[in-house]
Each structure stands twice: as structure tokens, then as C-alpha cells.
Design a protein around this motif. Sequence first.
Motif, short mmCIF file in Angstrom:
data_model
loop_
_atom_site.label_atom_id
_atom_site.label_comp_id
_atom_site.label_asym_id
_atom_site.label_seq_id
_atom_site.Cartn_x
_atom_site.Cartn_y
_atom_site.Cartn_z
N GLU A 65 -38.60 64.64 -53.14
CA GLU A 65 -37.69 64.66 -52.00
C GLU A 65 -36.25 64.36 -52.39
OE1 GLU A 65 -40.97 63.18 -48.66
OE2 GLU A 65 -39.42 61.80 -49.37
N PHE A 66 -36.01 63.99 -53.67
CA PHE A 66 -34.70 63.50 -54.09
C PHE A 66 -33.67 64.57 -54.48
CE2 PHE A 66 -35.43 58.77 -55.28
CZ PHE A 66 -36.15 58.60 -54.11
N PRO A 67 -34.06 65.69 -55.11
CA PRO A 67 -33.04 66.57 -55.70
C PRO A 67 -31.96 67.04 -54.74
CG PRO A 67 -35.19 67.15 -56.54
CD PRO A 67 -35.42 66.13 -55.46
N GLN A 68 -32.29 67.29 -53.50
CA GLN A 68 -31.32 67.84 -52.56
C GLN A 68 -30.55 66.78 -51.77
OE1 GLN A 68 -30.87 71.09 -52.88
NE2 GLN A 68 -32.55 71.00 -54.38
N LEU A 69 -30.79 65.51 -52.07
CA LEU A 69 -30.16 64.44 -51.29
C LEU A 69 -28.65 64.38 -51.53
CD1 LEU A 69 -32.65 61.44 -51.57
CD2 LEU A 69 -32.25 62.91 -49.58
N LYS A 70 -27.90 64.32 -50.44
CA LYS A 70 -26.48 64.02 -50.48
C LYS A 70 -26.27 62.67 -49.78
CE LYS A 70 -25.66 67.96 -52.43
NZ LYS A 70 -25.36 68.02 -53.88
N GLN A 71 -25.02 62.26 -49.61
CA GLN A 71 -24.75 60.90 -49.12
C GLN A 71 -25.40 60.61 -47.78
OE1 GLN A 71 -20.61 59.79 -48.98
NE2 GLN A 71 -21.02 57.86 -47.96
N GLU A 72 -25.18 61.46 -46.79
CA GLU A 72 -25.69 61.17 -45.46
C GLU A 72 -27.21 61.19 -45.43
OE1 GLU A 72 -25.30 62.85 -40.85
OE2 GLU A 72 -23.97 63.59 -42.43
N ALA A 73 -27.80 62.19 -46.09
CA ALA A 73 -29.26 62.28 -46.12
C ALA A 73 -29.87 61.11 -46.89
CB ALA A 73 -29.68 63.61 -46.74
N GLY A 74 -29.20 60.69 -47.97
CA GLY A 74 -29.70 59.56 -48.74
C GLY A 74 -29.70 58.28 -47.93
N GLU A 75 -28.63 58.06 -47.19
CA GLU A 75 -28.55 56.86 -46.36
C GLU A 75 -29.60 56.90 -45.26
OE1 GLU A 75 -25.24 54.33 -43.76
OE2 GLU A 75 -24.61 55.98 -45.07
N THR A 76 -29.81 58.07 -44.66
CA THR A 76 -30.82 58.22 -43.61
C THR A 76 -32.21 57.96 -44.17
OG1 THR A 76 -29.47 59.82 -42.40
CG2 THR A 76 -31.84 59.83 -41.95
N LEU A 77 -32.48 58.48 -45.38
CA LEU A 77 -33.77 58.25 -46.03
C LEU A 77 -34.04 56.76 -46.19
CD1 LEU A 77 -36.11 59.83 -47.71
CD2 LEU A 77 -34.81 59.01 -49.69
N CYS A 78 -33.03 56.04 -46.68
CA CYS A 78 -33.18 54.59 -46.88
C CYS A 78 -33.41 53.86 -45.56
CB CYS A 78 -31.96 54.02 -47.59
SG CYS A 78 -31.85 54.42 -49.33
N LYS A 79 -32.63 54.18 -44.57
CA LYS A 79 -32.76 53.49 -43.29
C LYS A 79 -34.13 53.73 -42.65
CE LYS A 79 -27.87 53.14 -42.06
NZ LYS A 79 -26.79 53.56 -41.12
N ASN A 80 -34.68 54.91 -42.84
CA ASN A 80 -36.01 55.19 -42.32
C ASN A 80 -37.05 54.32 -43.00
OD1 ASN A 80 -38.10 56.69 -40.88
ND2 ASN A 80 -38.54 57.63 -42.85
N GLY A 81 -37.03 54.28 -44.34
CA GLY A 81 -37.97 53.45 -45.07
C GLY A 81 -37.79 51.98 -44.75
N GLN A 82 -36.54 51.54 -44.66
CA GLN A 82 -36.28 50.14 -44.33
C GLN A 82 -36.83 49.77 -42.95
OE1 GLN A 82 -32.03 49.69 -44.65
NE2 GLN A 82 -32.02 49.78 -46.90
N SER A 83 -36.71 50.69 -41.99
CA SER A 83 -37.18 50.38 -40.64
C SER A 83 -38.71 50.25 -40.60
CB SER A 83 -36.72 51.46 -39.66
OG SER A 83 -37.37 52.70 -39.89
N VAL A 84 -39.40 51.09 -41.37
CA VAL A 84 -40.87 50.99 -41.42
C VAL A 84 -41.29 49.67 -42.06
CG1 VAL A 84 -42.97 52.02 -42.35
CG2 VAL A 84 -41.14 53.50 -41.51
N PHE A 85 -40.65 49.32 -43.15
CA PHE A 85 -41.01 48.07 -43.84
C PHE A 85 -40.65 46.85 -43.00
CE2 PHE A 85 -40.98 49.90 -48.45
CZ PHE A 85 -41.98 50.77 -48.08
N GLN A 86 -39.56 46.96 -42.22
CA GLN A 86 -39.19 45.84 -41.36
C GLN A 86 -40.23 45.65 -40.26
OE1 GLN A 86 -36.55 43.81 -42.13
NE2 GLN A 86 -37.52 42.47 -40.63
N LYS A 87 -40.82 46.74 -39.78
CA LYS A 87 -41.90 46.63 -38.79
C LYS A 87 -43.06 45.83 -39.36
CE LYS A 87 -43.20 50.14 -36.22
NZ LYS A 87 -43.57 51.51 -35.77
N ILE A 88 -43.33 46.03 -40.64
CA ILE A 88 -44.39 45.27 -41.30
C ILE A 88 -44.00 43.80 -41.39
CG2 ILE A 88 -45.59 44.93 -43.51
CD1 ILE A 88 -45.30 48.01 -43.89
N ALA A 89 -42.77 43.54 -41.85
CA ALA A 89 -42.30 42.16 -41.98
C ALA A 89 -42.28 41.44 -40.63
CB ALA A 89 -40.91 42.14 -42.60
N ASP A 90 -42.03 42.20 -39.56
CA ASP A 90 -41.90 41.60 -38.23
C ASP A 90 -43.23 41.42 -37.50
OD1 ASP A 90 -39.16 41.38 -38.45
OD2 ASP A 90 -38.73 43.24 -37.38
N LEU A 91 -44.32 41.90 -38.07
CA LEU A 91 -45.62 41.66 -37.43
C LEU A 91 -45.84 40.17 -37.24
CD1 LEU A 91 -48.00 44.15 -39.30
CD2 LEU A 91 -47.51 44.14 -36.85
#
Length: 254
Positions: A65-91
Motif C-alpha cells: 500500500e506504500f508506493p503510491q503514498l503522498k503527503q496527504e494520503a500518508g497522513e490519512t493512513l496513519c490517522k486511520n491506524g492510530q484511531s483503530v489502535f486508540q479504540k483498543i487502548a480505550d477499551l
Amino acid sequence: MSQVLWQADNGIGVITIDSPPVNALNQEVLSQLSDIVGNISDDIQVVIITGAGEKAFVAGADIKEFPQLKQEAGETLCKNGQSVFQKIADLKQPVIAAVNGFALGGGLELALACDFRVASRNAQLGLPEVKLGVIPGYGGTQRLARLIGPGKAKQLIFSGEFVSAEEAYRIGLVEQLAEGSALEEAKKWAQTIQKRSPLAVQATKQAIDKGLELDLQEGLKIEARLFGEICLTEDKNEGVAAFFERREPQFKGK
């Protein structure tokens, strides 16, 4: 086809990442993981997260999923993963990572989002993102430094090197080494936690997690407030009565 499995048995819920060959965290896996975490019911007292097979807990994000990443898409990718992991931390329930085999990149970040980590002897852990010319983006720079200290976190992230289960235990990256299966060892810890008051366990998790975001005096205020709230519960009365009657308490989560 589901790549994230859910199994509940006697109040213990097990989430298994099953995305062959190395349980990579592609966007579909993250979506399925988010859905499962968002639907965990109150009758579950402890959650365990593990990977299918012995080769890998989770060997990282899906690099395809990485080769086509530019700045905006890269930041969105990170924020999505962070939000899922935060849901786990917040259980509200305690979450245990049962780490078997490779826990790399996003896989280690997933383990870091759990409350504590049990690792098998064959585990290898690391954040090798710098080898790809990127940085950890699912919380690794923040959670690792908070867990093992900024100096050791920088050493591991700057170098991208893996550490063995034994070294991870020595530096406090994992809290328990399993002589056999990490999942079976995690289940033993889950069963021990189940014997305690679920309200007290949940309040303890809240006190620690919220307190770490504040200075000591504010953290102490949270601890005192939660202690006071627990004093109103049936579990507190049962625990104290059981102590004086020299018997095992029968907590009901009320």
C-alpha cells in the motif's frame, strides 16, 4: 473472507489476526479489527489479541500500500491506524497482547496499544520503518517512548533493529515470557484477572492511563475520586466481607 477472528469463552474474548502469510495489517484487516473492537460487550472481562500461527503475531503494515503514498494520503493512513489502535487502548476491559513470532512495525504498535504483553520465546520485536525510509505511524514513536523511555525507544527506532523476546523482556517492552504458547500464557493471566473485581480492575486501568497524561498531583486526584466511587459498589462490600470471613470473594461487577 474474515481476516480478523473473534472468539468469546467464559468472559474472555480472543481477537486473532489471520491474514496469511504474516498477518499483515492492510486496510481491510484494520477495518475488521475496528468493527470487532467496537462491538465488544460488557460481559467480556478480559480481551486477548494474538496472531494466527507461530510465524507472526503481526509482521507489520502491508507494504504494497506504500508506493503510491503522498503527503496527504500518508497522513490519512496513519490517522486511520492510530484511531483503530486508540479504540483498543480505550477499551474499559484489560487487553493482553499474546505475541508469537514476528511483531514488527504496525504489529509492535498493535501490541503497544494493549495494556501488557506476553511473548513466546520465538518472538522478535522491532520498528524497522526507517529501513523503508519512513517512520512508525500507528503510535510507535509515542507509545514505545512512554513504555521503555525515550533513549531506548530512539535506539530501537533509529536503528530499525529487532530484539529477541528475552531482550524485550529485559528492557520492559514485554511484561511476561511464555515457556510455551503465548496465547495460553495470556489466557492464564486473563483467568487470574477474572477473579478480581471487574469494576476495580477497570477503575485501575482508567486511573493509570488518565494519570499518565497529567502531572502527579492531578493523577492523585483521579485515583482518589475513583477510589471513592468504588466504595459505593457491591463488589467492595463483597471483597471486604470475604477478607474477614477468610473466603474467596464472589464479585458480580456491581
